[in-house]
Design a protein around this motif. Sequence first.
Motif, PDB file in Angstrom:
ATOM      1  N   ILE A 106       0.879  -1.207  -0.035  1.00 56.04           N
ATOM      2  CA  ILE A 106       0.204  -0.136  -0.124  1.00 56.04           C
ATOM      3  C   ILE A 106       0.923   1.084   0.145  1.00 56.04           C
ATOM      4  N   ASN A 107       2.093   1.244   0.757  1.00 59.18           N
ATOM      5  CA  ASN A 107       2.891   2.271   0.681  1.00 59.18           C
ATOM      6  C   ASN A 107       3.406   2.639  -0.535  1.00 59.18           C
ATOM      7  N   ILE A 108       3.800   1.624  -1.267  1.00 55.64           N
ATOM      8  CA  ILE A 108       4.453   1.678  -2.585  1.00 55.64           C
ATOM      9  C   ILE A 108       3.410   2.347  -3.604  1.00 55.64           C
ATOM     10  N   ALA A 109       2.279   1.738  -3.432  1.00 57.36           N
ATOM     11  CA  ALA A 109       1.122   2.186  -4.199  1.00 57.36           C
ATOM     12  C   ALA A 109       0.853   3.654  -4.104  1.00 57.36           C
ATOM     13  N   ILE A 110       0.706   4.207  -2.728  1.00 57.12           N
ATOM     14  CA  ILE A 110       0.445   5.343  -2.385  1.00 57.12           C
ATOM     15  C   ILE A 110       1.648   6.381  -3.034  1.00 57.12           C
ATOM     16  N   THR A 111       2.851   5.962  -2.746  1.00 53.68           N
ATOM     17  CA  THR A 111       4.152   6.630  -3.410  1.00 53.68           C
ATOM     18  C   THR A 111       3.935   6.909  -4.684  1.00 53.68           C
ATOM     19  N   ALA A 112       3.434   5.884  -5.442  1.00 50.15           N
ATOM     20  CA  ALA A 112       3.367   5.760  -6.979  1.00 50.15           C
ATOM     21  C   ALA A 112       2.340   6.773  -7.362  1.00 50.15           C
ATOM     22  N   GLY A 113       1.398   6.675  -6.684  1.00 50.08           N
ATOM     23  CA  GLY A 113       0.203   7.759  -6.957  1.00 50.08           C
ATOM     24  C   GLY A 113       0.420   9.148  -6.882  1.00 50.08           C
ATOM     25  N   VAL A 114       1.293   9.378  -5.754  1.00 48.58           N
ATOM     26  CA  VAL A 114       1.923  10.754  -5.492  1.00 48.58           C
ATOM     27  C   VAL A 114       2.813  11.280  -6.479  1.00 48.58           C
ATOM     28  N   VAL A 115       3.664  10.349  -6.880  1.00 50.25           N
ATOM     29  CA  VAL A 115       4.675  10.746  -8.216  1.00 50.25           C
ATOM     30  C   VAL A 115       3.804  10.988  -9.502  1.00 50.25           C
ATOM     31  N   ALA A 116       2.769  10.175  -9.726  1.00 50.46           N
ATOM     32  CA  ALA A 116       2.038  10.117 -11.029  1.00 50.46           C
ATOM     33  C   ALA A 116       1.368  11.699 -10.826  1.00 50.46           C
ATOM     34  N   LEU A 117       0.619  11.961  -9.746  1.00 50.56           N
ATOM     35  CA  LEU A 117      -0.003  13.147  -9.756  1.00 50.56           C
ATOM     36  C   LEU A 117       1.002  14.413  -9.812  1.00 50.56           C
ATOM     37  N   PHE A 118       2.207  14.280  -9.334  1.00 48.67           N
ATOM     38  CA  PHE A 118       3.350  15.182  -9.389  1.00 48.67           C
ATOM     39  C   PHE A 118       3.534  15.374 -11.183  1.00 48.67           C
ATOM     40  N   LEU A 119       3.554  14.148 -11.840  1.00 48.48           N
ATOM     41  CA  LEU A 119       3.964  14.337 -13.170  1.00 48.48           C
ATOM     42  C   LEU A 119       2.936  14.770 -13.904  1.00 48.48           C
ATOM     43  N   PHE A 120       1.745  14.404 -13.687  1.00 52.86           N
ATOM     44  CA  PHE A 120       0.429  14.942 -14.359  1.00 52.86           C
ATOM     45  C   PHE A 120       0.435  16.396 -14.185  1.00 52.86           C
ATOM     46  N   LEU A 121       0.481  17.159 -12.801  1.00 49.83           N
ATOM     47  CA  LEU A 121       0.609  18.367 -12.847  1.00 49.83           C
ATOM     48  C   LEU A 121       1.649  19.418 -13.431  1.00 49.83           C
ATOM     49  N   SER A 122       2.866  18.798 -13.162  1.00 41.18           N
ATOM     50  CA  SER A 122       4.057  19.445 -13.727  1.00 41.18           C
ATOM     51  C   SER A 122       3.843  19.695 -15.123  1.00 41.18           C
ATOM     52  N   LYS A 123       3.098  18.938 -15.845  1.00 41.82           N
ATOM     53  CA  LYS A 123       2.987  19.282 -17.442  1.00 41.82           C
ATOM     54  C   LYS A 123       2.361  20.527 -17.745  1.00 41.82           C
ATOM     55  N   PHE A 124       1.520  20.634 -16.444  1.00 39.92           N
ATOM     56  CA  PHE A 124       0.687  21.985 -16.941  1.00 39.92           C
ATOM     57  C   PHE A 124       1.361  23.261 -16.138  1.00 39.92           C
ATOM     58  N   LEU A 125       2.038  23.097 -15.095  1.00 40.37           N
ATOM     59  CA  LEU A 125       2.576  24.088 -14.494  1.00 40.37           C
ATOM     60  C   LEU A 125       4.102  24.413 -14.628  1.00 40.37           C
ATOM     61  N   TYR A 126       4.799  23.454 -15.239  1.00 40.11           N
ATOM     62  CA  TYR A 126       6.412  23.574 -14.857  1.00 40.11           C
ATOM     63  C   TYR A 126       6.862  24.438 -15.913  1.00 40.11           C
ATOM     64  N   PHE A 127       6.486  23.864 -17.287  1.00 38.71           N
ATOM     65  CA  PHE A 127       7.172  24.549 -18.581  1.00 38.71           C
ATOM     66  C   PHE A 127       6.661  25.972 -18.653  1.00 38.71           C
ATOM     67  N   LYS A 128       5.284  26.123 -18.339  1.00 37.11           N
ATOM     68  CA  LYS A 128       5.040  27.665 -18.287  1.00 37.11           C
ATOM     69  C   LYS A 128       5.624  28.619 -17.735  1.00 37.11           C
ATOM     70  N   SER A 129       6.051  28.143 -16.491  1.00 34.56           N
ATOM     71  CA  SER A 129       6.811  29.241 -15.518  1.00 34.56           C
ATOM     72  C   SER A 129       8.282  29.078 -15.583  1.00 34.56           C
ATOM     73  N   VAL A 130       8.894  28.198 -16.195  1.00 31.83           N
ATOM     74  CA  VAL A 130      10.247  27.902 -16.285  1.00 31.83           C
ATOM     75  C   VAL A 130      10.852  28.774 -17.347  1.00 31.83           C
ATOM     76  N   ILE A 131      10.131  28.889 -18.359  1.00 34.82           N
ATOM     77  CA  ILE A 131      10.906  29.474 -19.807  1.00 34.82           C
ATOM     78  C   ILE A 131      10.724  30.977 -19.485  1.00 34.82           C
ATOM     79  N   GLY A 132      11.967  31.480 -19.856  1.00 35.88           N
ATOM     80  CA  GLY A 132      12.356  33.098 -19.560  1.00 35.88           C
ATOM     81  C   GLY A 132      12.465  33.253 -18.090  1.00 35.88           C
ATOM     82  N   ILE A 133      12.803  32.521 -17.469  1.00 34.12           N
ATOM     83  CA  ILE A 133      13.115  32.732 -15.892  1.00 34.12           C
ATOM     84  C   ILE A 133      14.390  33.703 -16.003  1.00 34.12           C
ATOM     85  N   SER A 134      14.531  34.739 -15.179  1.00 33.71           N
ATOM     86  CA  SER A 134      15.663  35.541 -15.302  1.00 33.71           C
ATOM     87  C   SER A 134      16.209  35.874 -13.933  1.00 33.71           C
ATOM     88  N   GLU A 135      17.368  36.306 -13.964  1.00 32.90           N
ATOM     89  CA  GLU A 135      18.227  36.838 -12.753  1.00 32.90           C
ATOM     90  C   GLU A 135      17.821  38.303 -12.111  1.00 32.90           C
TER      91      GLU A 135
END
Lengths: 241, 552
Positions: free
Chosen positions: B256-285
């Motif tokens: 169950i622990n493994i399944a829960i962890t896998a679920g959390v990772v899947a959720l992370f990967l799913f959300l990151s598709k929408f959140l990550y690349f849009k915010s990381v492009i053009g990041i500046s100092e």
Amino acid sequence: MLTLRNVSKTYGNSSVKAVDGLSLEIGGGQIVGFIGPNGAGKTTTIKMITGILNPDEGAIEIDGHDIVKNPLEAKKSFGYVPDSPDMFLRLKGMEYLNFMGDMYRVDVSVRKERIASLAETFEMTGSLNAKLQSYSHGMRQKIIIMGVLLNQPSVWILDEPMTGLDPRAAFTLKEMMRAHAKAGNTVFFSTHILEVAEKLCDRVAIINKGKIIFDGELDELKARHDQISLEEIFMEVTDGE
Amino acid sequence: MSKFFSLSKVLMKDVVSVLDMKFGNKGGKFTGPILWGIVGLCMLPLIFVFYMLFQGVCAIFVPAGELAYITGFMFSIVCLVVLFFSIVSVPSVFYFSNDVETLLPLPLRPAQIIGAKFFVALTMEYGIALLIIAPMYAAYLSYLPVGSLTLNMLIGLLLLPVTPLAYSSIIVMVLMRLFRFGRNRDFYNLIIGLVALVFGAGIGIFSSQLNTITPEQAVELLEGNRGVLDNLRSIFPGTLFAGRAVANGEAGAQLINIAITAGVVALFLFLSKFLYFKSVIGISESSAPSRKMTKEEVLTGARSSGIFASYLQKELRLLFRNPTALMNCVLMVFLMPALMIGSMAFQLSNTDIDLSGLLLAIDYNNPRVVSFIMAGAAAAGIFISCMNLVTCTCISREGKNYIFMKYVPVSYRTQLNAKAASGLAVSVAGLVLFFAGLEIIFKAPLTVFLGALILSLPGGILMNYLGMLIDLAKPKLVWDNEQRAVKQNVNSVILIFGGMFLAAVIGVVGGIFLKTPLTAFVTLLIVTGALAFGSMQMVLTMGESYLEKLNV
């Protein structure tokens, strides 16, 4: 006036000389292009001319001042544009120019006019309140060039100065280089863009494996090689060396 | 999959280089391991106290058969700490590593890029997780039969930081997507630096308090906060099942622990598709675009300050506008004494000692007391100034631009003095604030206050010039991230330890042998003044030759 007499440099315990017995004499009124393949010794030569490195042998004089024996006077005589403009990035454009003006002791009344004029020429007036960090590569290159020109040194030493410049800024810089030489001053610059050297230089010095393999006027070089382009000549003279 | 591993391997080199402390630009083969060994040794007392405390807790809970409660508690605590640490580290791996725009044109799927970055961040968290769980688990094991390090524990440990890291990554991605200010590296570094300082101070106070907590109190604390632990378990549901798997050997719970962890990772990967690349492009100092200058402002903005003043101004501007340098080189001068006084006051408040009575009892008419104060002041000057890392990183911070120092028509002497002055300004400000703070608390006579302040100043000169000498001898000029010029610079460690040693010698020897205020003042002023003058002369004579030889 820039003179290098039999200058050599070896790094560390290497048995190979990065620069080997190099001699050049560049008088006023000349634009000299310094070309050569990667690792040929261009940067080492420029570092020695500007006092960043001391030569193992030979002597370098700028406007009659020996860079090793009388460094401060020699350094006052030239303006140097390094190959990377990524410096002092947290200073604002205006702060950088004032700093350079102070380092080169440019009188404040002269400084005002020159900054205003250079900013207009390079289309940088609106950006002087921003930090260099926010500038594009080309803008950083422009501000570094402006900092050097502020002092109006008689000898310009530029390491790949066209990199990153937009066509207008590159054109302006080339015009300024021509005007500077025409006024009897010296321009010495390294470049990998042979078309620039071909169109701009009165004279080229080709370096390979630490040695000057050609130093003379472009016409002379072309005459020796059946009037082919500088690019073809470069490929020919540096091939198999 | 091979692309994922290749990419992870390449990105991992960045993490390895973060851990690579070097002396100067080269550093011996063993410099890094030795220094990390010293850091590890410094943490041993805290780990030992943690072990002893947890052993006391286990002594109550293990015989009562509440093994799963104990293991669940261990895992929950680790998850909480990893969550906190990873919120700090995730932006640097995901956002400020300046590699996404290089990676995007490569034939890689978004999930491979995000996955590799997650993997890199995960390896960083394993170290933290291990550091916390090792003493607790060792204490737990001491009540169980030998050889109880089970496969379940290994699996639990491997999966442990995944969930908190996924949470923190999602939180950071949402913040970066919503707020542009978070995408500014300077701003981020400043905030992270401040959080780290507060956290560091918290650890300091926590570890000093940990010594005073008895195992019985810890048990009471755990018994009384079962609700809090339940909440933690609902935030990190895997910990409940991992705890049961380790304590009772339940294979089902581990699944169950493994399944829960896998679920959390899947959720992370799913959300990151929408959140990550849009915010990381053009990041500046850089910060927000500044107001444009007019030609008139350009004319009025051109002004002269003189060579030394202009160079000093440049040094201070670059120092104060660089969050890493500001946090590590400057603020420690002000925070370290405040933390020490605060921690002392905190500890005294937990005892029966009457602090105000103690302060009133100081007899400033007693020559012995005043000479002690003088010796202490001279030592404090050195100690506080060795926390000032401005000059001991001043050449390293130049990086590749050190060449400017060599081609600009300004003497090395002027440049070095201007750099020293920038450090000295910070030291003097720190010392004035420190002694003014003490004066408010102790209300010493003005002569004692001024004498102490004057005696502390040579220490400032000494440490600033010594720091510069160290950095001139072995500057760390090759770096791709300015944090490495400051945080991973051994020169700082040398100055801090050297300064602490010197301060201790001056304080102890002065305190023992100098028995009247005047003797103490004059002797200490001569000794520290001579040391300061000597260090200044050494920099100005040897510095030129060091700079001459500098070539990277």
